[in-house]
Scaffold this motif. Structure first.
Motif, short mmCIF file in Angstrom:
data_model
loop_
_atom_site.label_atom_id
_atom_site.label_comp_id
_atom_site.label_asym_id
_atom_site.label_seq_id
_atom_site.Cartn_x
_atom_site.Cartn_y
_atom_site.Cartn_z
N VAL A 1 -38.67 28.86 -31.43
CA VAL A 1 -37.58 29.91 -31.20
C VAL A 1 -36.18 29.30 -30.88
N TRP A 2 -35.28 30.00 -31.43
CA TRP A 2 -34.08 29.47 -30.87
C TRP A 2 -33.64 30.17 -29.53
N GLN A 3 -33.29 29.31 -28.56
CA GLN A 3 -32.99 29.80 -27.22
C GLN A 3 -31.41 29.47 -27.08
N TYR A 4 -30.59 30.57 -26.35
CA TYR A 4 -29.29 30.30 -26.33
C TYR A 4 -29.09 29.80 -24.85
N ARG A 5 -28.61 28.60 -24.83
CA ARG A 5 -28.28 27.71 -23.60
C ARG A 5 -26.87 27.20 -23.52
N HIS A 6 -26.03 27.22 -22.59
CA HIS A 6 -24.75 26.65 -22.55
C HIS A 6 -23.99 27.12 -23.66
N ASP A 7 -23.79 28.27 -24.05
CA ASP A 7 -23.16 28.85 -25.18
C ASP A 7 -23.32 28.00 -26.52
N ALA A 8 -24.55 27.83 -26.69
CA ALA A 8 -25.02 27.37 -28.01
C ALA A 8 -26.74 27.68 -28.09
N TYR A 9 -26.95 27.46 -29.49
CA TYR A 9 -28.35 27.79 -29.59
C TYR A 9 -29.20 26.24 -29.54
N ALA A 10 -30.32 26.32 -29.13
CA ALA A 10 -31.13 25.26 -29.14
C ALA A 10 -32.67 25.51 -29.34
N TRP A 11 -33.19 24.75 -30.38
CA TRP A 11 -34.66 25.02 -30.84
C TRP A 11 -35.58 24.62 -29.79
N GLN A 12 -36.45 25.41 -29.38
CA GLN A 12 -37.44 25.14 -28.65
C GLN A 12 -38.65 25.17 -29.60
N GLN A 13 -39.55 24.01 -29.71
CA GLN A 13 -40.53 23.71 -30.50
C GLN A 13 -42.00 24.63 -30.06
N GLY A 14 -42.74 25.06 -31.03
CA GLY A 14 -43.88 25.93 -30.51
C GLY A 14 -44.80 25.11 -29.75
N TYR A 15 -45.66 25.87 -29.22
CA TYR A 15 -46.67 25.36 -28.26
C TYR A 15 -48.02 26.06 -28.09
N TRP A 16 -48.89 25.45 -27.57
CA TRP A 16 -50.24 26.19 -27.34
C TRP A 16 -50.17 26.90 -25.89
N GLN A 17 -50.56 28.15 -25.92
CA GLN A 17 -50.82 29.05 -24.38
C GLN A 17 -52.36 29.34 -24.33
N PRO A 18 -52.77 29.34 -23.18
CA PRO A 18 -53.91 29.64 -22.89
C PRO A 18 -54.12 31.19 -23.37
N ALA A 19 -55.22 31.72 -23.97
CA ALA A 19 -55.44 33.05 -24.42
C ALA A 19 -55.52 33.70 -23.38
N ARG A 20 -55.51 35.12 -23.48
CA ARG A 20 -56.07 36.19 -22.35
C ARG A 20 -56.88 37.00 -23.09
#
Length: 136
Positions: free
Chosen positions: A58-77
Protein backbone atom coordinates in the motif's frame (compact mmCIF):
# COMPACT_ATOMS: atom_id res chain seq x y z
CA UNK A 1 7.25 17.87 68.95
CA UNK A 2 9.60 15.16 67.77
CA UNK A 3 6.72 13.23 66.13
CA UNK A 4 5.49 16.28 64.20
CA UNK A 5 9.05 17.04 62.99
CA UNK A 6 9.39 13.49 61.73
CA UNK A 7 6.03 13.67 59.92
CA UNK A 8 6.94 17.02 58.38
CA UNK A 9 10.29 15.63 57.17
CA UNK A 10 8.55 12.59 55.60
CA UNK A 11 5.96 14.80 53.90
CA UNK A 12 8.65 17.07 52.46
CA UNK A 13 10.68 14.08 51.24
CA UNK A 14 7.61 12.59 49.47
CA UNK A 15 6.51 15.89 47.87
CA UNK A 16 8.78 15.63 44.78
CA UNK A 17 7.38 12.17 43.98
CA UNK A 18 3.78 13.37 44.13
CA UNK A 19 4.51 16.51 42.13
CA UNK A 20 6.16 14.54 39.30
CA UNK A 21 3.13 12.29 38.61
CA UNK A 22 1.83 12.77 35.07
CA UNK A 23 -1.18 11.66 33.13
CA UNK A 24 -0.84 11.03 29.41
CA UNK A 25 -3.75 10.79 26.96
CA UNK A 26 -3.29 9.91 23.29
CA UNK A 27 -6.08 10.68 20.86
CA UNK A 28 -5.66 9.28 17.36
CA UNK A 29 -7.69 11.36 14.91
CA UNK A 30 -7.64 10.15 11.33
CA UNK A 31 -6.08 12.89 9.26
CA UNK A 32 -7.24 13.95 5.84
CA UNK A 33 -4.66 14.05 3.05
CA UNK A 34 -5.38 16.54 0.26
CA UNK A 35 -3.45 14.69 -2.48
CA UNK A 36 -4.81 11.40 -3.82
CA UNK A 37 -2.59 8.35 -3.39
CA UNK A 38 -0.80 7.08 -6.52
CA UNK A 39 -2.20 4.05 -8.31
CA UNK A 40 -1.32 0.79 -6.53
CA UNK A 41 1.84 -0.90 -7.72
CA UNK A 42 1.63 -4.36 -9.19
CA UNK A 43 3.05 -6.96 -6.83
CA UNK A 44 2.83 -10.61 -7.76
CA UNK A 45 1.23 -12.53 -4.92
CA UNK A 46 3.64 -15.26 -3.77
CA UNK A 47 2.45 -18.87 -3.56
CA UNK A 48 0.10 -19.50 -0.64
CA UNK A 49 1.58 -20.28 2.78
CA UNK A 50 -0.42 -22.46 5.16
CA UNK A 51 -1.46 -20.51 8.25
CA UNK A 52 -0.67 -17.08 6.73
CA UNK A 53 -2.52 -14.31 4.89
CA UNK A 54 -0.89 -12.12 2.24
CA UNK A 55 -1.20 -8.41 3.06
CA UNK A 56 -0.89 -6.47 -0.22
CA UNK A 57 1.43 -3.49 -0.54
CA UNK A 58 0.00 0.00 0.00
CA UNK A 59 0.91 3.65 -0.31
CA UNK A 60 1.47 5.19 3.13
CA UNK A 61 1.53 8.93 3.70
CA UNK A 62 4.61 9.95 5.70
CA UNK A 63 6.38 13.27 6.03
CA UNK A 64 4.14 15.03 3.47
CA UNK A 65 4.72 12.40 0.75
CA UNK A 66 3.53 8.93 -0.21
CA UNK A 67 5.89 5.99 0.29
CA UNK A 68 5.27 2.44 -0.93
CA UNK A 69 5.15 -0.32 1.69
CA UNK A 70 5.64 -3.75 0.15
CA UNK A 71 3.26 -6.59 0.85
CA UNK A 72 4.05 -9.15 3.53
CA UNK A 73 2.79 -12.34 5.17
CA UNK A 74 0.78 -12.10 8.37
CA UNK A 75 -0.27 -15.05 10.57
CA UNK A 76 -3.89 -16.03 9.89
CA UNK A 77 -6.53 -15.91 12.61
CA UNK A 78 -8.93 -18.87 12.74
CA UNK A 79 -12.55 -17.93 11.92
CA UNK A 80 -11.53 -14.44 10.73
CA UNK A 81 -11.03 -12.84 7.32
CA UNK A 82 -8.41 -10.15 6.74
CA UNK A 83 -9.72 -6.86 5.31
CA UNK A 84 -6.74 -4.84 3.98
CA UNK A 85 -6.35 -1.13 4.68
CA UNK A 86 -7.41 1.29 1.98
CA UNK A 87 -7.63 4.94 1.03
CA UNK A 88 -11.15 6.44 0.86
CA UNK A 89 -12.41 9.86 -0.23
CA UNK A 90 -13.40 11.96 2.76
CA UNK A 91 -14.10 15.64 3.42
CA UNK A 92 -12.52 16.88 0.19
CA UNK A 93 -9.42 14.70 0.53
CA UNK A 94 -8.30 11.17 1.31
CA UNK A 95 -8.35 9.25 4.60
CA UNK A 96 -6.60 5.97 5.42
CA UNK A 97 -8.84 3.18 6.78
CA UNK A 98 -6.81 0.78 8.91
CA UNK A 99 -6.77 -2.93 8.04
CA UNK A 100 -8.83 -5.19 10.27
CA UNK A 101 -9.81 -8.78 10.97
CA UNK A 102 -13.54 -9.46 10.46
CA UNK A 103 -15.38 -12.49 11.76
CA UNK A 104 -15.91 -15.01 8.97
CA UNK A 105 -19.53 -15.39 7.96
CA UNK A 106 -20.84 -18.67 6.71
CA UNK A 107 -24.21 -20.31 6.20
CA UNK A 108 -24.92 -23.68 7.76
CA UNK A 109 -25.62 -26.43 5.21
CA UNK A 110 -29.33 -27.03 4.58
CA UNK A 111 -30.77 -29.48 7.09
CA UNK A 112 -27.84 -29.11 9.50
CA UNK A 113 -28.79 -28.63 13.16
CA UNK A 114 -26.34 -26.67 15.31
CA UNK A 115 -26.04 -27.29 19.05
CA UNK A 116 -26.42 -23.62 20.00
CA UNK A 117 -29.12 -22.33 17.68
CA UNK A 118 -32.02 -23.11 15.41
CA UNK A 119 -31.99 -23.80 11.70
CA UNK A 120 -35.33 -23.17 9.97
CA UNK A 121 -34.33 -24.60 6.60
CA UNK A 122 -33.35 -21.28 5.06
CA UNK A 123 -31.56 -19.38 7.82
CA UNK A 124 -29.48 -20.23 10.84
CA UNK A 125 -30.47 -18.36 14.03
CA UNK A 126 -27.93 -17.82 16.76
CA UNK A 127 -29.42 -17.01 20.20
CA UNK A 128 -28.77 -13.45 21.43
CA UNK A 129 -25.35 -12.98 23.02
CA UNK A 130 -24.00 -16.38 21.94
CA UNK A 131 -22.11 -15.17 18.84
CA UNK A 132 -20.01 -12.78 20.94
CA UNK A 133 -19.07 -15.71 23.16
CA UNK A 134 -17.90 -17.70 20.11
CA UNK A 135 -20.64 -20.29 20.40
CA UNK A 136 -22.22 -19.75 16.97
Amino acid sequence: MRLSSTLLACALAAAPFCASAQVSININVPSIVAVAPPAPRYEPVPPARVGYVWVPGVWQYRHDAYAWQQGYWQPARPDYVYAPGRWVRAEGGWRWVEPEWKAAKYKEPKGHRHDHGDYDGDHYHCPPGQAKKGRC
